[in-house]
Design a protein around this motif. Sequence first.
Motif, mmCIF file in Angstrom:
data_model
loop_
_atom_site.group_PDB
_atom_site.id
_atom_site.type_symbol
_atom_site.label_atom_id
_atom_site.label_comp_id
_atom_site.label_asym_id
_atom_site.label_seq_id
_atom_site.Cartn_x
_atom_site.Cartn_y
_atom_site.Cartn_z
ATOM 1 N N ARG A 190 -6.912 0.729 10.551
ATOM 2 C CA ARG A 190 -7.869 0.782 9.446
ATOM 3 C C ARG A 190 -7.270 0.210 8.167
ATOM 4 O O ARG A 190 -7.950 -0.496 7.413
ATOM 5 C CB ARG A 190 -8.305 2.233 9.220
ATOM 6 C CG ARG A 190 -9.330 2.390 8.108
ATOM 7 C CD ARG A 190 -9.739 3.823 7.921
ATOM 8 N NE ARG A 190 -10.481 4.023 6.691
ATOM 9 C CZ ARG A 190 -10.706 5.204 6.123
ATOM 10 N NH1 ARG A 190 -10.256 6.303 6.709
ATOM 11 N NH2 ARG A 190 -11.382 5.295 5.012
ATOM 12 N N ALA A 191 -5.992 0.519 7.918
ATOM 13 C CA ALA A 191 -5.341 -0.025 6.727
ATOM 14 C C ALA A 191 -5.318 -1.541 6.761
ATOM 15 O O ALA A 191 -5.626 -2.212 5.770
ATOM 16 C CB ALA A 191 -3.928 0.529 6.610
ATOM 17 N N TRP A 202 4.397 -0.971 8.966
ATOM 18 C CA TRP A 202 3.609 0.204 8.608
ATOM 19 C C TRP A 202 4.544 1.391 8.774
ATOM 20 O O TRP A 202 5.191 1.554 9.815
ATOM 21 C CB TRP A 202 2.410 0.315 9.533
ATOM 22 C CG TRP A 202 1.647 1.601 9.491
ATOM 23 C CD1 TRP A 202 1.680 2.614 10.413
ATOM 24 C CD2 TRP A 202 0.693 2.012 8.492
ATOM 25 N NE1 TRP A 202 0.822 3.622 10.063
ATOM 26 C CE2 TRP A 202 0.198 3.293 8.886
ATOM 27 C CE3 TRP A 202 0.220 1.441 7.322
ATOM 28 C CZ2 TRP A 202 -0.745 3.983 8.136
ATOM 29 C CZ3 TRP A 202 -0.727 2.132 6.570
ATOM 30 C CH2 TRP A 202 -1.192 3.387 6.979
ATOM 31 N N GLN A 209 2.245 7.137 3.786
ATOM 32 C CA GLN A 209 1.826 6.003 4.591
ATOM 33 C C GLN A 209 1.957 4.771 3.699
ATOM 34 O O GLN A 209 1.439 4.751 2.573
ATOM 35 C CB GLN A 209 0.382 6.154 5.076
ATOM 36 C CG GLN A 209 0.201 7.286 6.088
ATOM 37 C CD GLN A 209 -1.210 7.340 6.629
ATOM 38 O OE1 GLN A 209 -2.181 7.258 5.879
ATOM 39 N NE2 GLN A 209 -1.340 7.475 7.943
ATOM 40 N N THR A 210 2.668 3.768 4.188
ATOM 41 C CA THR A 210 2.918 2.613 3.340
ATOM 42 C C THR A 210 3.063 1.358 4.180
ATOM 43 O O THR A 210 3.343 1.421 5.383
ATOM 44 C CB THR A 210 4.186 2.826 2.477
ATOM 45 O OG1 THR A 210 4.289 1.785 1.504
ATOM 46 C CG2 THR A 210 5.446 2.868 3.311
ATOM 47 N N LEU A 268 0.881 -1.172 0.000
ATOM 48 C CA LEU A 268 0.000 0.000 0.000
ATOM 49 C C LEU A 268 0.913 1.214 0.000
ATOM 50 O O LEU A 268 1.976 1.190 0.625
ATOM 51 C CB LEU A 268 -0.896 -0.026 1.234
ATOM 52 C CG LEU A 268 -1.679 1.223 1.680
ATOM 53 C CD1 LEU A 268 -2.905 0.798 2.498
ATOM 54 C CD2 LEU A 268 -0.838 2.178 2.529
ATOM 55 N N HIS A 285 0.239 5.488 0.189
ATOM 56 C CA HIS A 285 -0.550 6.714 0.148
ATOM 57 C C HIS A 285 0.370 7.911 0.310
ATOM 58 O O HIS A 285 1.312 7.872 1.112
ATOM 59 C CB HIS A 285 -1.584 6.738 1.281
ATOM 60 C CG HIS A 285 -2.629 5.689 1.190
ATOM 61 N ND1 HIS A 285 -3.542 5.435 2.191
ATOM 62 C CD2 HIS A 285 -2.927 4.799 0.191
ATOM 63 C CE1 HIS A 285 -4.347 4.450 1.830
ATOM 64 N NE2 HIS A 285 -3.991 4.044 0.622
ATOM 65 N N TRP A 295 -6.154 -2.084 -0.913
ATOM 66 C CA TRP A 295 -4.897 -1.346 -0.946
ATOM 67 C C TRP A 295 -4.598 -0.827 -2.344
ATOM 68 O O TRP A 295 -4.899 -1.479 -3.349
ATOM 69 C CB TRP A 295 -3.758 -2.244 -0.468
ATOM 70 C CG TRP A 295 -3.885 -2.628 0.990
ATOM 71 C CD1 TRP A 295 -4.655 -2.022 1.933
ATOM 72 C CD2 TRP A 295 -3.237 -3.712 1.645
ATOM 73 N NE1 TRP A 295 -4.524 -2.646 3.153
ATOM 74 C CE2 TRP A 295 -3.659 -3.688 3.011
ATOM 75 C CE3 TRP A 295 -2.336 -4.696 1.245
ATOM 76 C CZ2 TRP A 295 -3.201 -4.618 3.945
ATOM 77 C CZ3 TRP A 295 -1.878 -5.626 2.174
ATOM 78 C CH2 TRP A 295 -2.312 -5.575 3.511
#
Length: 284
Positions: free
Chosen positions: A196-197, A147, A30-31, A15, A17, A205
């Motif tokens: 939440r992710a 994260w 954010q990954t 993911l 963002h 994702w």
Amino acid sequence: MSELALPAPAKLNRLLHITGRRDDGYHELQTLFQFLDHGDALHFRPRKDGEIRLTPGLPGVADGDNLIVRAARLLQEETGCRLGADIRLTKRLPMGGGLGGGSSDAATTLLGLDRLWQLGLPLARLAQLGLRLGADVPVFVHGHAAWAEGVGERLTPVALDTPWFLVVHPGIEVATAAVFGAAQLTRNTPPITMARALQGGAPSWHNDCEPTVRSLYPQVAEALDWLGRRAPAMLTGTGACIFARLDAEATARRLLADLPGRYTAFIARGQNLSPLHAALGRWT
């Protein structure tokens, strides 16, 4: 210890963002980082004369600019160590591929030479040094799926699923600076919590860089379209590599067998503990 051989694993951004842009030009991210059981390999032998010698060099990259050499010299400078090293690189990961090859090589060099030179620096200190070399280096130093926030340096370990992946390289390099400098890049994705992710899981994702890379690099767009017709496909980092998450190795091998000749690819399994740290444990 007279020599040390260690992996430098690839990573995927499961993911990615982009939530903002800082005044210094860096982007807030954010990954989710996860390692693969595939990557480069490095072999280290100590030298008494303090020289750092890397073989072979990378095409178009001066030794002084190579992250392996820079990592070794930084470790010398920060510790006052007078030892050097002969370093042999087996390069498997494509440059400009979004798999973190250079950052992983740097992290393996920091951890490997710390062990070879018997420096005993804590991981936190090695990660601080790594951050001076690149934003992705700390996750490889710490060695756990994570994260990440900030520029990618604020890490929280996570446990992700560990499926098989088909990773496809379209045969080009993507310039990270060109992607992050593009006017059309999404920079205002609302931040979310790690919980939440993780609750959303892989089906939800996405990678905010993907639309921009599609527009700037048609070869990546074509590869995404080819793979996307067969399995859910995503860009990793700023590319150029793309990947598909698959539940079975056999499925990955069938896709690999159908790969067009203009692409290269490999199959790998997701790993929450870095293969580098697993290997270091065997050398204890």
